[in-house]
Write a protein that holds these residues in place. Structure first.
Motif, PDB file in Angstrom:
ATOM      1  N   PHE A 216       1.174  -1.318  -0.133  1.00 34.91           N
ATOM      2  CA  PHE A 216       0.014   0.080   0.321  1.00 34.91           C
ATOM      3  C   PHE A 216       0.914   1.161   0.193  1.00 34.91           C
ATOM      4  O   PHE A 216       0.771   2.135  -0.950  1.00 34.91           O
ATOM      5  CB  PHE A 216      -0.802   0.373   1.234  1.00 34.91           C
ATOM      6  N   LEU A 217       1.997   1.870   0.788  1.00 37.37           N
ATOM      7  CA  LEU A 217       2.763   2.461   0.899  1.00 37.37           C
ATOM      8  C   LEU A 217       4.399   2.471   0.152  1.00 37.37           C
ATOM      9  O   LEU A 217       4.574   3.082   0.840  1.00 37.37           O
ATOM     10  CB  LEU A 217       2.891   3.632   2.499  1.00 37.37           C
ATOM     11  N   ASP A 218       4.280   1.781  -0.234  1.00 38.25           N
ATOM     12  CA  ASP A 218       5.551   1.313  -1.375  1.00 38.25           C
ATOM     13  C   ASP A 218       5.904   2.692  -2.514  1.00 38.25           C
ATOM     14  O   ASP A 218       5.068   2.765  -2.683  1.00 38.25           O
ATOM     15  CB  ASP A 218       5.140  -0.250  -2.191  1.00 38.25           C
ATOM     16  N   GLY A 219       7.307   3.281  -1.722  1.00 35.18           N
ATOM     17  CA  GLY A 219       7.780   3.996  -2.504  1.00 35.18           C
ATOM     18  C   GLY A 219       7.472   5.447  -1.635  1.00 35.18           C
ATOM     19  O   GLY A 219       7.388   6.400  -2.355  1.00 35.18           O
ATOM     20  N   PHE A 220       6.434   5.152  -0.404  1.00 32.72           N
ATOM     21  CA  PHE A 220       5.296   6.512   0.404  1.00 32.72           C
ATOM     22  C   PHE A 220       7.167   6.962   0.161  1.00 32.72           C
ATOM     23  O   PHE A 220       7.199   8.019   0.287  1.00 32.72           O
ATOM     24  CB  PHE A 220       4.439   6.337   0.731  1.00 32.72           C
ATOM     25  N   ARG A 221       7.878   6.250   1.389  1.00 34.22           N
ATOM     26  CA  ARG A 221       8.787   7.138   2.341  1.00 34.22           C
ATOM     27  C   ARG A 221       9.397   7.867   1.548  1.00 34.22           C
ATOM     28  O   ARG A 221      10.252   9.398   1.242  1.00 34.22           O
ATOM     29  CB  ARG A 221       9.820   5.834   2.989  1.00 34.22           C
ATOM     30  N   GLN A 222      10.673   7.299  -0.204  1.00 29.63           N
ATOM     31  CA  GLN A 222      10.756   7.862  -1.286  1.00 29.63           C
ATOM     32  C   GLN A 222      10.314   9.197  -1.324  1.00 29.63           C
ATOM     33  O   GLN A 222      11.233   9.976  -1.765  1.00 29.63           O
ATOM     34  CB  GLN A 222      11.502   6.726  -2.201  1.00 29.63           C
ATOM     35  N   PHE A 223       9.078   8.967  -1.489  1.00 30.76           N
ATOM     36  CA  PHE A 223       8.246   9.742  -2.131  1.00 30.76           C
ATOM     37  C   PHE A 223       8.770  11.597  -1.414  1.00 30.76           C
ATOM     38  O   PHE A 223       8.366  12.314  -1.911  1.00 30.76           O
ATOM     39  CB  PHE A 223       6.779   9.406  -2.696  1.00 30.76           C
ATOM     40  N   LEU A 224       8.038  11.315   0.146  1.00 31.21           N
ATOM     41  CA  LEU A 224       8.749  12.099   1.199  1.00 31.21           C
ATOM     42  C   LEU A 224       9.860  12.452   1.252  1.00 31.21           C
ATOM     43  O   LEU A 224      10.408  13.885   1.209  1.00 31.21           O
ATOM     44  CB  LEU A 224       8.237  11.420   2.407  1.00 31.21           C
ATOM     45  N   ALA A 225      10.831  11.689   1.173  1.00 33.90           N
ATOM     46  CA  ALA A 225      12.449  12.037   0.821  1.00 33.90           C
ATOM     47  C   ALA A 225      13.020  12.769   0.407  1.00 33.90           C
ATOM     48  O   ALA A 225      13.377  13.733   0.278  1.00 33.90           O
ATOM     49  CB  ALA A 225      13.174  10.831   0.857  1.00 33.90           C
ATOM     50  N   ALA A 226      12.732  12.589  -1.417  1.00 35.64           N
ATOM     51  CA  ALA A 226      12.439  12.987  -2.548  1.00 35.64           C
ATOM     52  C   ALA A 226      11.331  14.912  -2.291  1.00 35.64           C
ATOM     53  O   ALA A 226      12.003  15.567  -2.970  1.00 35.64           O
ATOM     54  CB  ALA A 226      11.902  12.645  -3.605  1.00 35.64           C
ATOM     55  N   LYS A 227      10.862  15.062  -1.972  1.00 35.27           N
ATOM     56  CA  LYS A 227       9.642  16.122  -1.958  1.00 35.27           C
ATOM     57  C   LYS A 227      10.143  16.999  -0.972  1.00 35.27           C
ATOM     58  O   LYS A 227      10.366  18.151  -1.006  1.00 35.27           O
ATOM     59  CB  LYS A 227       8.491  15.584  -1.286  1.00 35.27           C
ATOM     60  N   SER A 228      10.941  16.850   0.551  1.00 35.22           N
ATOM     61  CA  SER A 228      11.201  17.033   1.563  1.00 35.22           C
ATOM     62  C   SER A 228      12.143  17.693   1.139  1.00 35.22           C
ATOM     63  O   SER A 228      12.616  18.604   2.458  1.00 35.22           O
ATOM     64  CB  SER A 228      10.383  16.833   2.567  1.00 35.22           C
ATOM     65  N   ASN A 229      13.295  16.981   0.320  1.00 42.98           N
ATOM     66  CA  ASN A 229      15.449  17.156   0.360  1.00 42.98           C
ATOM     67  C   ASN A 229      15.744  16.791   2.243  1.00 42.98           C
ATOM     68  O   ASN A 229      16.057  17.515   2.258  1.00 42.98           O
ATOM     69  CB  ASN A 229      15.097  18.691   0.382  1.00 42.98           C
ATOM     70  N   LEU A 230      14.663  15.902   2.846  1.00 42.94           N
ATOM     71  CA  LEU A 230      15.495  15.544   4.005  1.00 42.94           C
ATOM     72  C   LEU A 230      16.130  14.264   4.280  1.00 42.94           C
ATOM     73  O   LEU A 230      16.550  13.657   5.260  1.00 42.94           O
ATOM     74  CB  LEU A 230      14.116  15.570   5.186  1.00 42.94           C
ATOM     75  N   GLY A 231      16.369  13.763   3.532  1.00 52.42           N
ATOM     76  CA  GLY A 231      17.169  12.718   2.835  1.00 52.42           C
ATOM     77  C   GLY A 231      16.042  10.606   2.754  1.00 52.42           C
ATOM     78  O   GLY A 231      15.002  11.556   3.727  1.00 52.42           O
ATOM     79  N   PRO A 232      16.630  10.410   3.113  1.00 57.21           N
ATOM     80  CA  PRO A 232      16.175   8.771   3.106  1.00 57.21           C
ATOM     81  C   PRO A 232      16.282   7.806   3.882  1.00 57.21           C
ATOM     82  O   PRO A 232      15.744   7.209   3.696  1.00 57.21           O
ATOM     83  CB  PRO A 232      17.147   7.929   1.651  1.00 57.21           C
ATOM     84  N   SER A 233      16.857   8.670   4.467  1.00 56.70           N
ATOM     85  CA  SER A 233      17.275   7.861   5.463  1.00 56.70           C
ATOM     86  C   SER A 233      16.035   7.576   7.132  1.00 56.70           C
ATOM     87  O   SER A 233      16.410   6.528   7.918  1.00 56.70           O
ATOM     88  CB  SER A 233      18.827   7.835   6.595  1.00 56.70           C
ATOM     89  N   LEU A 234      15.402   8.482   6.962  1.00 58.79           N
ATOM     90  CA  LEU A 234      14.091   9.043   7.823  1.00 58.79           C
ATOM     91  C   LEU A 234      12.236   8.287   7.534  1.00 58.79           C
ATOM     92  O   LEU A 234      12.221   7.509   6.687  1.00 58.79           O
ATOM     93  CB  LEU A 234      13.542  10.224   8.158  1.00 58.79           C
ATOM     94  N   ALA A 235      12.509   7.494   8.634  1.00 53.11           N
ATOM     95  CA  ALA A 235      11.037   7.017   8.495  1.00 53.11           C
ATOM     96  C   ALA A 235       9.876   7.903   8.090  1.00 53.11           C
ATOM     97  O   ALA A 235      10.361   8.807   8.603  1.00 53.11           O
ATOM     98  CB  ALA A 235      10.260   6.271   9.703  1.00 53.11           C
ATOM     99  N   TRP A 236       9.166   7.258   7.567  1.00 52.21           N
ATOM    100  CA  TRP A 236       7.733   8.285   7.118  1.00 52.21           C
ATOM    101  C   TRP A 236       7.388   9.321   7.937  1.00 52.21           C
ATOM    102  O   TRP A 236       7.302   9.882   7.284  1.00 52.21           O
ATOM    103  CB  TRP A 236       6.760   7.938   5.815  1.00 52.21           C
ATOM    104  N   GLN A 237       7.064   8.674   8.455  1.00 50.09           N
ATOM    105  CA  GLN A 237       6.354   9.744  10.544  1.00 50.09           C
ATOM    106  C   GLN A 237       7.577  11.059  10.826  1.00 50.09           C
ATOM    107  O   GLN A 237       6.706  11.616  10.624  1.00 50.09           O
ATOM    108  CB  GLN A 237       6.782   8.211  11.118  1.00 50.09           C
TER     109      GLN A 237
END
Length: 109
Positions: free
Chosen positions: A40-61
């Motif tokens: 269901f959320l496959d790719g959501f963390r990466q989507f948020l990381a790219a959009k926010s420029n906060l990096g890919p290592s943080l949990a989506w929450q």
């Protein structure tokens, strides 16, 4: 009711589901993801990381809370996840809507 309809209903009536904090809403959404074997959320963390420029290592929450409260310290996410954070919850539902719209437009899942 499919998952996107359920998610829209949770957005409209989160208290009817017993959800009052950002952490509870995030746990519910994570449960939806688990029920679909993590598709269901496959790719959501990466989507948020790219959009926010906060990096890919943080949990989506954490990404959602940092997007909702960009001026706060790194430790703030723990407090916000347990509080009635309407801003973080609003950002979460808005970003989920954008994520699913983008995923549908690209034809994935």
């Amino acid at each position: 009711m499919d998952l996107l309809e359920r998610l829209a209903d949770v957005r409209r009536r989160s208290r009817a589901y017993g959800l009052t904090t950002f952490g509870e809403v995030a746990a519910f959404v994570t449960g939806m993801d688990a029920a679909t074997e993590w598709e269901f959320l496959d790719g959501f963390r990466q989507f948020l990381a790219a959009k926010s420029n906060l990096g890919p290592s943080l949990a989506w929450q954490v990404l959602v809370i940092r997007m909702a409260y960009p001026a706060e310290s790194d430790e703030f996410w723990a407090t916000a996840s347990r509080s009635e954070s309407s801003e973080a919850t609003s950002v979460l539902f808005g970003e989920l809507q954008s994520f699913f719209a983008e995923r549908e437009a690209s034809g994935t899942n």
